[in-house]
Design an enzyme around this catalytic site. Sequence first.
Site, PDB file in Angstrom:
ATOM      1  N   ASN A 149       0.814  -1.215   0.000  1.00 30.73           N
ATOM      2  CA  ASN A 149       0.000   0.000   0.000  1.00 30.73           C
ATOM      3  C   ASN A 149       0.854   1.275   0.000  1.00 30.73           C
ATOM      4  O   ASN A 149       0.519   2.260   0.615  1.00 30.73           O
ATOM      5  CB  ASN A 149      -0.981  -0.005   1.179  1.00 30.73           C
ATOM      6  N   CYS A 177       2.770   1.922  -3.289  1.00 39.39           N
ATOM      7  CA  CYS A 177       3.028   2.243  -4.702  1.00 39.39           C
ATOM      8  C   CYS A 177       1.767   2.127  -5.553  1.00 39.39           C
ATOM      9  O   CYS A 177       1.165   3.129  -5.927  1.00 39.39           O
ATOM     10  CB  CYS A 177       4.125   1.338  -5.276  1.00 39.39           C
ATOM     11  N   ASP A 211       4.649  -4.333  -9.964  1.00 45.32           N
ATOM     12  CA  ASP A 211       5.150  -3.608  -8.795  1.00 45.32           C
ATOM     13  C   ASP A 211       6.410  -2.851  -9.194  1.00 45.32           C
ATOM     14  O   ASP A 211       7.417  -3.462  -9.555  1.00 45.32           O
ATOM     15  CB  ASP A 211       5.451  -4.581  -7.664  1.00 45.32           C
TER      16      ASP A 211
END
Length: 165
Positions: free
Chosen positions: A12, A14, A126
């Site tokens: 929590n 990026c 990610d």
Amino acid sequence: MAIKVLFVCLGNICRSPTAHGVFQKLLNDAGLHDEIQVDSAGTGDWHIGRSPDQRSQAAALSRQYDLSSLRARQVCKADFQTFDYILAMDECNLADLQAMRTHQAKCELGLFLTYAKHTARREVPDPYYGGEQGFDEVLDLVEDAAEGLLHHICAHHGLGNGAAL
């Protein structure tokens, strides 16, 4: 009663706060911030209370999305009762969410990029361990999916004549 959307990634800091910020701006611009509420969370607990990653904030700000007020939190069981949509950034986080979900859960649980119109990708990568270009790629994917999600919610819940954007 407002429609509630929760974006979820691992930490929590990026991807999910980026989705939160982008979607919130779309709601504000469309005048739907009272009808649709948004939040973000992580499946992990490493960053609870922290601001989004500085690289995420910088990339977002370059496109007029302000993430500075957001703080990381961990998803909890109550979220499955509170939110109408819980959208994961990737398959791993979706599997973690499915394992947490109770039989009483009322939410629609799925992958965020399901709502994207301009990519065949299923997962938002990610960017944490990559270079700066990863944060721009995340924004590109998130903007696409956020617009699709808003159209979907408006059409399925009778908001903004189904065409808020």
